[in-house]
Design a protein around this motif. Structure first.
Motif, PDB file in Angstrom:
ATOM      1  N   GLN A  46       0.905  62.345  28.719  1.00 33.17           N
ATOM      2  CA  GLN A  46      -0.304  63.045  27.888  1.00 33.17           C
ATOM      3  C   GLN A  46      -0.160  64.479  27.721  1.00 33.17           C
ATOM      4  N   CYS A  77      -1.520  54.271  22.578  1.00 38.94           N
ATOM      5  CA  CYS A  77      -2.339  55.633  22.558  1.00 38.94           C
ATOM      6  C   CYS A  77      -3.919  55.374  22.564  1.00 38.94           C
ATOM      7  N   PHE A  80      -5.401  60.202  20.687  1.00 38.22           N
ATOM      8  CA  PHE A  80      -4.567  60.892  20.294  1.00 38.22           C
ATOM      9  C   PHE A  80      -5.080  61.683  19.118  1.00 38.22           C
ATOM     10  N   THR A 109      -5.280  56.010  16.987  1.00 39.07           N
ATOM     11  CA  THR A 109      -5.646  55.144  18.124  1.00 39.07           C
ATOM     12  C   THR A 109      -4.885  54.114  17.787  1.00 39.07           C
ATOM     13  N   TYR A 134      -3.389  64.166  23.654  1.00 40.82           N
ATOM     14  CA  TYR A 134      -3.151  62.935  23.728  1.00 40.82           C
ATOM     15  C   TYR A 134      -3.260  62.527  25.113  1.00 40.82           C
ATOM     16  N   CYS A 136      -1.324  58.520  26.231  1.00 40.33           N
ATOM     17  CA  CYS A 136      -0.569  57.333  25.779  1.00 40.33           C
ATOM     18  C   CYS A 136      -0.007  56.698  26.996  1.00 40.33           C
TER      19      CYS A 136
END
Length: 153
Positions: A46, A77, A80, A109, A134, A136
């Motif tokens: 992140q 993600c 994002f 996404t 973000y 992910c």
């Protein structure tokens, strides 16, 4: 006066929802360092300070290796949102593997599959925007035959 003490013992057994062997484990949130994974491992990457919005110049470099080649990475993600979709000049996430490099910015996404067992992530912001950032997950999977990142719909 007599007192009676009753002792109640409760035994709890935790089993996994699917395989009845192990309980699910929350993914590890990776700091800005190198990390080694095994097949099936899941980690979270992140933006610095997430879920706080990006407010200053920052960067983060991560080298991720899956110990069990042949392997590949699935990057999913959930959040994002980085500025500058057209140029990626102010905020971007660069994912490099082998001799290939992909730059990501904007509001995405999605899920991508990278056909490699080692990849580098580099996040850069110059602090001019106040983006959400973000979050992910990255999963180490057994390799399939393809040499280009694939976007999974």
């Amino acid at each position: 006066m007599k007192y009676m003490l009753t002792l109640l013992v409760v035994t709890v057994t935790v089993v996994g929802a699917i395989d009845n062997k192990t309980a699910p484990v929350d993914p590890v949130i990776l700091p800005c360092v190198s990390h080694t994974m095994n097949l099936g491992d899941v980690v979270l990457v992140q933006s610095p300070g997430y879920p706080a919005r990006l407010t200053n110049k920052s960067s983060c470099q991560q080298n991720i290796v899956c110990q069990s080649p042949p392997a590949m990475f699935e990057v999913n993600c959930e959040v994002f949102n980085l500025e500058d979709l057209s140029t990626c000049a102010n905020e971007r996430l660069l994912i490099s593997y082998n001799t290939t490099s992909s730059t990501f910015c904007g509001n995405i996404t999605s899920t991508w599959v990278f056909p490699t067992n080692e990849m580098n992530l580099e996040f850069i912001t110059n602090g001019q925007h106040n983006s959400p950032g973000y979050k992910c997950s990255i999963t180490c999977l057994r390799e399939q035959t393809n040499d280009q990142p694939q976007q999974v719909m």
